[in-house]
Design a protein around this motif. Structure first.
Motif, PDB file in Angstrom:
ATOM      1  N   ASP A   1       0.846  -1.202   0.000  1.00 31.25           N
ATOM      2  CA  ASP A   1       0.000   0.000   0.000  1.00 31.25           C
ATOM      3  C   ASP A   1       0.877   1.247   0.000  1.00 31.25           C
ATOM      4  O   ASP A   1       1.975   1.231   0.542  1.00 31.25           O
ATOM      5  N   LYS A   2       0.330   2.311  -0.599  1.00 31.57           N
ATOM      6  CA  LYS A   2       1.093   3.548  -0.629  1.00 31.57           C
ATOM      7  C   LYS A   2       0.359   4.644   0.118  1.00 31.57           C
ATOM      8  O   LYS A   2      -0.801   4.938  -0.185  1.00 31.57           O
ATOM      9  N   LEU A   3       1.055   5.216   1.091  1.00 32.47           N
ATOM     10  CA  LEU A   3       0.484   6.349   1.814  1.00 32.47           C
ATOM     11  C   LEU A   3       0.773   7.601   0.994  1.00 32.47           C
ATOM     12  O   LEU A   3       1.917   8.022   0.861  1.00 32.47           O
ATOM     13  N   GLU A   4      -0.306   8.165   0.413  1.00 33.32           N
ATOM     14  CA  GLU A   4      -0.106   9.348  -0.420  1.00 33.32           C
ATOM     15  C   GLU A   4      -0.238  10.614   0.412  1.00 33.32           C
ATOM     16  O   GLU A   4      -0.582  10.561   1.581  1.00 33.32           O
ATOM     17  N   LYS A   5      -0.021  11.733  -0.267  1.00 35.25           N
ATOM     18  CA  LYS A   5      -0.058  12.990   0.474  1.00 35.25           C
ATOM     19  C   LYS A   5      -1.461  13.228   1.025  1.00 35.25           C
ATOM     20  O   LYS A   5      -2.444  12.702   0.512  1.00 35.25           O
ATOM     21  N   ASP A   6      -1.527  13.946   2.128  1.00 33.77           N
ATOM     22  CA  ASP A   6      -2.766  14.173   2.888  1.00 33.77           C
ATOM     23  C   ASP A   6      -3.329  12.884   3.480  1.00 33.77           C
ATOM     24  O   ASP A   6      -4.546  12.737   3.640  1.00 33.77           O
ATOM     25  N   ASP A   7      -2.449  11.961   3.766  1.00 32.79           N
ATOM     26  CA  ASP A   7      -2.868  10.711   4.405  1.00 32.79           C
ATOM     27  C   ASP A   7      -3.995   9.990   3.675  1.00 32.79           C
ATOM     28  O   ASP A   7      -5.061   9.713   4.232  1.00 32.79           O
ATOM     29  N   VAL A   8      -3.748   9.685   2.418  1.00 25.96           N
ATOM     30  CA  VAL A   8      -4.721   8.961   1.609  1.00 25.96           C
ATOM     31  C   VAL A   8      -4.120   7.632   1.180  1.00 25.96           C
ATOM     32  O   VAL A   8      -2.957   7.576   0.796  1.00 25.96           O
ATOM     33  N   VAL A   9      -4.882   6.570   1.304  1.00 21.19           N
ATOM     34  CA  VAL A   9      -4.465   5.278   0.756  1.00 21.19           C
ATOM     35  C   VAL A   9      -5.588   4.768  -0.142  1.00 21.19           C
ATOM     36  O   VAL A   9      -6.671   4.425   0.328  1.00 21.19           O
ATOM     37  N   ASN A  10      -5.330   4.767  -1.433  1.00 24.59           N
ATOM     38  CA  ASN A  10      -6.339   4.349  -2.412  1.00 24.59           C
ATOM     39  C   ASN A  10      -6.211   2.867  -2.718  1.00 24.59           C
ATOM     40  O   ASN A  10      -5.688   2.473  -3.755  1.00 24.59           O
ATOM     41  N   ASP A  11      -6.740   2.056  -1.841  1.00 30.04           N
ATOM     42  CA  ASP A  11      -6.579   0.606  -2.026  1.00 30.04           C
ATOM     43  C   ASP A  11      -7.777  -0.020  -2.755  1.00 30.04           C
ATOM     44  O   ASP A  11      -8.434  -0.921  -2.243  1.00 30.04           O
ATOM     45  N   ASN A  12      -8.011   0.494  -3.961  1.00 28.91           N
ATOM     46  CA  ASN A  12      -9.128  -0.037  -4.771  1.00 28.91           C
ATOM     47  C   ASN A  12      -8.989  -1.530  -5.031  1.00 28.91           C
ATOM     48  O   ASN A  12      -9.974  -2.244  -5.100  1.00 28.91           O
ATOM     49  N   TYR A  13      -7.745  -1.982  -5.205  1.00 27.85           N
ATOM     50  CA  TYR A  13      -7.494  -3.416  -5.436  1.00 27.85           C
ATOM     51  C   TYR A  13      -7.990  -4.249  -4.264  1.00 27.85           C
ATOM     52  O   TYR A  13      -8.476  -5.364  -4.431  1.00 27.85           O
ATOM     53  N   ARG A  14      -7.895  -3.718  -3.036  1.00 26.92           N
ATOM     54  CA  ARG A  14      -8.369  -4.452  -1.854  1.00 26.92           C
ATOM     55  C   ARG A  14      -9.902  -4.507  -1.846  1.00 26.92           C
ATOM     56  O   ARG A  14     -10.500  -5.542  -1.550  1.00 26.92           O
ATOM     57  N   ILE A  15     -10.509  -3.376  -2.209  1.00 25.24           N
ATOM     58  CA  ILE A  15     -11.978  -3.346  -2.289  1.00 25.24           C
ATOM     59  C   ILE A  15     -12.442  -4.386  -3.316  1.00 25.24           C
ATOM     60  O   ILE A  15     -13.355  -5.169  -3.047  1.00 25.24           O
ATOM     61  N   ASP A  16     -11.785  -4.413  -4.471  1.00 25.44           N
ATOM     62  CA  ASP A  16     -12.158  -5.394  -5.512  1.00 25.44           C
ATOM     63  C   ASP A  16     -12.027  -6.816  -4.991  1.00 25.44           C
ATOM     64  O   ASP A  16     -12.890  -7.655  -5.216  1.00 25.44           O
ATOM     65  N   TYR A  17     -10.940  -7.051  -4.312  1.00 25.90           N
ATOM     66  CA  TYR A  17     -10.689  -8.408  -3.802  1.00 25.90           C
ATOM     67  C   TYR A  17     -11.776  -8.811  -2.811  1.00 25.90           C
ATOM     68  O   TYR A  17     -12.396  -9.862  -2.934  1.00 25.90           O
ATOM     69  N   ILE A  18     -12.045  -7.949  -1.859  1.00 27.19           N
ATOM     70  CA  ILE A  18     -13.008  -8.313  -0.812  1.00 27.19           C
ATOM     71  C   ILE A  18     -14.423  -8.371  -1.397  1.00 27.19           C
ATOM     72  O   ILE A  18     -15.198  -9.273  -1.078  1.00 27.19           O
ATOM     73  N   ARG A  19     -14.738  -7.431  -2.271  1.00 27.54           N
ATOM     74  CA  ARG A  19     -16.078  -7.431  -2.866  1.00 27.54           C
ATOM     75  C   ARG A  19     -16.353  -8.762  -3.593  1.00 27.54           C
ATOM     76  O   ARG A  19     -17.392  -9.399  -3.383  1.00 27.54           O
ATOM     77  N   THR A  20     -15.420  -9.175  -4.422  1.00 23.17           N
ATOM     78  CA  THR A  20     -15.658 -10.394  -5.201  1.00 23.17           C
ATOM     79  C   THR A  20     -15.719 -11.626  -4.295  1.00 23.17           C
ATOM     80  O   THR A  20     -16.458 -12.569  -4.575  1.00 23.17           O
ATOM     81  N   HIS A  21     -14.998 -11.588  -3.187  1.00 23.69           N
ATOM     82  CA  HIS A  21     -15.069 -12.727  -2.261  1.00 23.69           C
ATOM     83  C   HIS A  21     -16.380 -12.724  -1.471  1.00 23.69           C
ATOM     84  O   HIS A  21     -16.932 -13.781  -1.185  1.00 23.69           O
ATOM     85  N   ILE A  22     -16.874 -11.543  -1.151  1.00 22.09           N
ATOM     86  CA  ILE A  22     -18.177 -11.481  -0.462  1.00 22.09           C
ATOM     87  C   ILE A  22     -19.266 -11.980  -1.413  1.00 22.09           C
ATOM     88  O   ILE A  22     -20.177 -12.719  -1.012  1.00 22.09           O
ATOM     89  N   GLU A  23     -19.162 -11.602  -2.688  1.00 17.66           N
ATOM     90  CA  GLU A  23     -20.147 -12.090  -3.669  1.00 17.66           C
ATOM     91  C   GLU A  23     -20.129 -13.615  -3.751  1.00 17.66           C
ATOM     92  O   GLU A  23     -21.168 -14.269  -3.757  1.00 17.66           O
ATOM     93  N   ALA A  24     -18.929 -14.152  -3.771  1.00 22.13           N
ATOM     94  CA  ALA A  24     -18.801 -15.620  -3.850  1.00 22.13           C
ATOM     95  C   ALA A  24     -19.358 -16.270  -2.584  1.00 22.13           C
ATOM     96  O   ALA A  24     -19.997 -17.328  -2.642  1.00 22.13           O
ATOM     97  N   MET A  25     -19.139 -15.608  -1.452  1.00 21.51           N
ATOM     98  CA  MET A  25     -19.657 -16.134  -0.183  1.00 21.51           C
ATOM     99  C   MET A  25     -21.183 -16.143  -0.211  1.00 21.51           C
ATOM    100  O   MET A  25     -21.816 -17.102   0.232  1.00 21.51           O
ATOM    101  N   GLN A  26     -21.765 -15.086  -0.773  1.00 23.55           N
ATOM    102  CA  GLN A  26     -23.235 -15.036  -0.838  1.00 23.55           C
ATOM    103  C   GLN A  26     -23.778 -16.114  -1.783  1.00 23.55           C
ATOM    104  O   GLN A  26     -24.833 -16.697  -1.532  1.00 23.55           O
ATOM    105  N   GLU A  27     -23.056 -16.359  -2.846  1.00 22.23           N
ATOM    106  CA  GLU A  27     -23.449 -17.464  -3.743  1.00 22.23           C
ATOM    107  C   GLU A  27     -23.451 -18.770  -2.958  1.00 22.23           C
ATOM    108  O   GLU A  27     -24.359 -19.586  -3.083  1.00 22.23           O
ATOM    109  N   ALA A  28     -22.418 -18.965  -2.154  1.00 21.57           N
ATOM    110  CA  ALA A  28     -22.318 -20.209  -1.379  1.00 21.57           C
ATOM    111  C   ALA A  28     -23.447 -20.306  -0.359  1.00 21.57           C
ATOM    112  O   ALA A  28     -24.026 -21.373  -0.156  1.00 21.57           O
ATOM    113  N   ILE A  29     -23.768 -19.183   0.267  1.00 20.76           N
ATOM    114  CA  ILE A  29     -24.881 -19.171   1.229  1.00 20.76           C
ATOM    115  C   ILE A  29     -26.167 -19.542   0.495  1.00 20.76           C
ATOM    116  O   ILE A  29     -26.980 -20.327   0.980  1.00 20.76           O
ATOM    117  N   SER A  30     -26.314 -19.027  -0.705  1.00 20.60           N
ATOM    118  CA  SER A  30     -27.494 -19.354  -1.509  1.00 20.60           C
ATOM    119  C   SER A  30     -27.495 -20.819  -1.937  1.00 20.60           C
ATOM    120  O   SER A  30     -28.544 -21.416  -2.143  1.00 20.60           O
TER     121      SER A  30
END
Ligand code: GCO
Length: 476
Positions: A383-412
């Motif tokens: 991760d990169k700490l950018e100026k004004d204390d920002v960390v844009n970890d979109n890749y992490r959001i993508d990773y977790i989102r797709t895993h939550i979707e898969a988890m919901q499929e499994a629950i279904s």
């Protein structure tokens, strides 16, 4: 297909481990653990990083819990450092250590966050290693049980979810087969013996748990990497079957049923690697049935046939985060790992496979018919700490989102999932990779060298996960 919603009291959470967050390694009477010792051996960790300070959660737990509350987290999985409770593994209790977890648990409860307590996340009292080799001796069974019972007595009224052993397959593999974790041994026979002791200790603790916390739930956390076959060639299929049984069923069958799978047993026995079993062992093992299977899911592994005459590859441990440093590994005549060409890879060269989570959950459900706690899932990245204390970890959001979707499929699909703990809440020390590999929703300004004031900075994923929790998984 219609998707089922997440259950109303779904445990949206995050996880950590004592050694990776607490620091305060010699504070308030804490004893020395195997990790406190191991990291001091030159060359073992990235730039010699230690957990002496880690992210100083020991002193900043209030601030961290405040952030969890702000996020609306429903559950927090943490581990207790055995050496804070029994500094030399057994004997005198250190009340200061009890106090720390007492405060932590009370603070979590006051904020409506369900504590999930892990009894063992790899930091063994060094005194027990010195005295009898730790997990190498059956003595560990009674010592681990005594320590666990003490925690059941102290916290069983408030803590309802417990994890017994975290990733037994990983700590024994790295500690006794690859030599990369303490005690740094490479001995296949000992590896199986150590695992047999850990299995017994796990069962013994679960058996005691029933007496002290009858309304609680307990289970181990297994690092499950489902096996795929590279092709439909039956030779690749059997290789994947071998891997599934040797690398996963060998542990999960014991947890769930108290018995070892046949093919693995025959394989290790014919190779002179079978553990010594004593009378009554299988009786105890069958009494250790968990309430749930804890699953730490990060990736799948793909296998192909490995001819008998092929040289065996030994896994290389990647401590630098460079791509392409992991090698094919395998056992001649059994299996060989290969890259999966269909999957993207992380900074650490782990494949990204959300569908693999659904497959993992379905396989475990079909085989063991137990509820599942996803006790870890997450993305390690630079991760990169950018100026004004920002960390844009979109890749992490993508990773977790797709895993939550898969988890919901499994629950279904019908899988009973109790909760989902993202690894991790704050950034934390990676055992071998120092602070370069980060997992948190909260960035911690901690580094191997240079400026490090330990300040907490919310990453972009923090606000995103907050919305996920608030909507019970409907807004992703
Ligand atoms: C690391 C590892 C850990 C594990 C965790 C397993 O980089 O050190 O990925 O963070 O995920 O400790 O339970």
């Amino acid at each position: 297909k219609k998707l089922k919603p997440f259950p109303p009291h779904f445990l949206w959470g995050a996880a950590s481990a004592a050694y990776q967050v607490e620091g305060a390694w010699d504070v308030d009477g804490k004893g020395v653990s195997n990790w406190d010792k191991f990291v001091r051996i030159p060359g073992k960790t990235f730039k010699g990083t230690t957990g002496d300070v880690a992210v100083d959660h020991y002193h900043r737990y209030k601030e961290d819990i405040q952030l969890m509350a702000e996020m609306g987290m429903k559950a927090y999985r943490f581990s207790v450092a055995w050496t804070r409770i029994f500094p030399s593994g057994r004997g005198e209790i250190n009340e200061k250590g009890i106090e720390f977890y007492e405060h932590l648990i009370n603070d979590l409860k006051a904020k409506g966050i369900e504590p999930i307590l892990t009894l063992y996340h790899w930091d063994l009292p060094q005194a027990l290693q010195d005295e009898y080799g730790g997990w190498e001796s059956r003595e560990i069974i009674s010592d681990f049980t005594r320590y666990s019972v003490e925690l059941f007595k102290r916290f069983g009224d408030r803590v309802k979810y417990w994890v017994s052993l975290n990733e037994q397959n990983i700590f024994t593999m790295l500690g006794y087969r690859l030599g990369a974790h303490p005690p740094g041994v490479m001995d296949d026979k000992l590896f199986y013996q150590v695992n047999h002791h850990a299995n017994l200790a796990n069962a013994s603790v679960i058996k005691e748990f029933r007496k002290y916390v009858p309304d609680g739930k307990i289970g181990p956390s297994f690092a499950y990497s489902p096996a795929y076959a590279r092709t439909s060639n039956p030779k690749d299929i059997i290789a994947a079957e071998n891997a599934e049984e040797l690398n996963s069923h060998w542990w999960m069958d014991i947890y769930a049923w108290g018995r070892y799978p046949k093919a693995v047993w025959n394989y290790i026995e014919s190779n002179g690697l079978a553990p010594q079993i004593e009378e009554g062992d299988f009786e105890l093992l069958s009494q250790g049935t968990p309430d749930f299977m804890g699953v730490n899911y990060y990736q799948t592994t793909t296998y192909e046939e490995n001819p008998l005459n092929n040289g065996a590859g030994i896994a290389k441990i990647n401590t630098t985060g460079e791509k392409g440093t992991s090698e094919d590994t395998g056992i001649p005549g059994v299996f060989k790992t290969v890259e999966n060409p269909h999957l993207e890879r992380t900074d650490w060269d782990w494949n990204i496979d959300p569908l693999g989570l659904r497959i993992a959950l379905r396989r475990i459900t079909n085989r063991y018919n137990l509820p599942i706690l996803i006790s870890e899932n997450g993305l390690g990245a630079f991760d990169k700490l950018e100026k004004d204390d920002v960390v844009n970890d979109n890749y992490r959001i993508d990773y977790i989102r797709t895993h939550i979707e898969a988890m919901q499929e499994a629950i279904s699909d019908g899988v009973d999932v109790l909760g989902y703990c993202v690894w991790s809440f704050t950034d934390l020390l990676s055992w071998l990779n120092g602070f370069q590999k980060r997992y948190g929703f909260v960035y911690v300004n901690q580094h191997e060298e240079g400026e490090h004031d330990l300040r907490r900075v919310k990453k972009k994923s923090f606000d995103w996960y907050k919305k996920v929790i608030a909507s019970n998984g409907t807004v992703l």
